[in-house]
Design a protein around this motif. Structure first.
Motif, PDB file in Angstrom:
ATOM      1  N   LEU A 197       0.823  -1.206   0.000  1.00 44.57           N
ATOM      2  CA  LEU A 197       0.000   0.000   0.000  1.00 44.57           C
ATOM      3  C   LEU A 197       0.864   1.265   0.000  1.00 44.57           C
ATOM      4  O   LEU A 197       0.578   2.222  -0.728  1.00 44.57           O
ATOM      5  N   VAL A 198       1.923   1.268   0.792  1.00 39.90           N
ATOM      6  CA  VAL A 198       2.812   2.429   0.837  1.00 39.90           C
ATOM      7  C   VAL A 198       3.525   2.602  -0.499  1.00 39.90           C
ATOM      8  O   VAL A 198       3.647   3.715  -1.015  1.00 39.90           O
ATOM      9  N   SER A 222       2.492   1.637  -3.478  1.00 40.48           N
ATOM     10  CA  SER A 222       1.559   2.118  -4.498  1.00 40.48           C
ATOM     11  C   SER A 222       1.235   3.588  -4.295  1.00 40.48           C
ATOM     12  O   SER A 222       1.043   4.327  -5.261  1.00 40.48           O
ATOM     13  N   LEU A 223       1.209   4.015  -3.049  1.00 35.64           N
ATOM     14  CA  LEU A 223       0.976   5.432  -2.778  1.00 35.64           C
ATOM     15  C   LEU A 223       2.158   6.275  -3.259  1.00 35.64           C
ATOM     16  O   LEU A 223       1.977   7.321  -3.880  1.00 35.64           O
ATOM     17  N   ILE A 224       3.360   5.812  -2.994  1.00 39.52           N
ATOM     18  CA  ILE A 224       4.554   6.553  -3.419  1.00 39.52           C
ATOM     19  C   ILE A 224       4.650   6.612  -4.942  1.00 39.52           C
ATOM     20  O   ILE A 224       4.957   7.654  -5.522  1.00 39.52           O
ATOM     21  N   GLY A 279       2.145   6.295  -7.008  1.00 42.20           N
ATOM     22  CA  GLY A 279       0.971   6.926  -7.583  1.00 42.20           C
ATOM     23  C   GLY A 279       0.889   8.417  -7.350  1.00 42.20           C
ATOM     24  O   GLY A 279       0.129   9.110  -8.036  1.00 42.20           O
ATOM     25  N   LEU A 280       1.643   8.956  -6.404  1.00 43.21           N
ATOM     26  CA  LEU A 280       1.569  10.384  -6.115  1.00 43.21           C
ATOM     27  C   LEU A 280       1.983  11.259  -7.296  1.00 43.21           C
ATOM     28  O   LEU A 280       1.345  12.279  -7.536  1.00 43.21           O
ATOM     29  N   LEU A 317      -0.923  11.764  -9.521  1.00 43.43           N
ATOM     30  CA  LEU A 317      -2.023  12.525  -8.950  1.00 43.43           C
ATOM     31  C   LEU A 317      -1.729  14.015  -8.867  1.00 43.43           C
ATOM     32  O   LEU A 317      -2.632  14.810  -8.689  1.00 43.43           O
ATOM     33  N   SER A 318      -0.452  14.381  -8.979  1.00 43.78           N
ATOM     34  CA  SER A 318      -0.117  15.801  -8.885  1.00 43.78           C
ATOM     35  C   SER A 318      -0.576  16.510 -10.158  1.00 43.78           C
ATOM     36  O   SER A 318      -0.587  15.931 -11.246  1.00 43.78           O
TER      37      SER A 318
END
Length: 79
Positions: free
Chosen positions: A50-51, A53-55, A57-58, A61-62
């Motif tokens: 999860l971490v 994918s967040l890193i 994916g950021l 998203l910007s």
């Protein structure tokens, strides 16, 4: 609020909702060290995924920054 009970021909059916067993279940077995280690590794793997994918994916998203003034395309020249 209070329900009236219907008459039931057998008393054990009427008292079934109040029945409590006097037999205690056997105690649960303790998890072994390998089971605890496996559970913690699975949990860590899920959290790391999860971490990660967040890193990753950021940046997607910007908000996209438009081209700077020096990088104009031919369409913006007004032809």
């Amino acid at each position: 609020m209070f329900r009236r009970r219907e008459s039931v021909p057998f008393s054990f059916v009427a008292e079934a909702d109040r029945f409590r067993s006097n037999v205690t279940p056997p105690p649960r077995e303790r998890a072994s060290f390998s089971q605890l280690a496996g559970r913690s590794l699975v949990g860590l793997t899920i959290v790391a995924g999860l971490v990660g994918s967040l890193i990753l994916g950021l940046p997607a998203l910007s908000p996209a920054q438009g081209p700077s003034h020096a990088e104009q395309t031919e369409a913006s020249d007004g032809r």
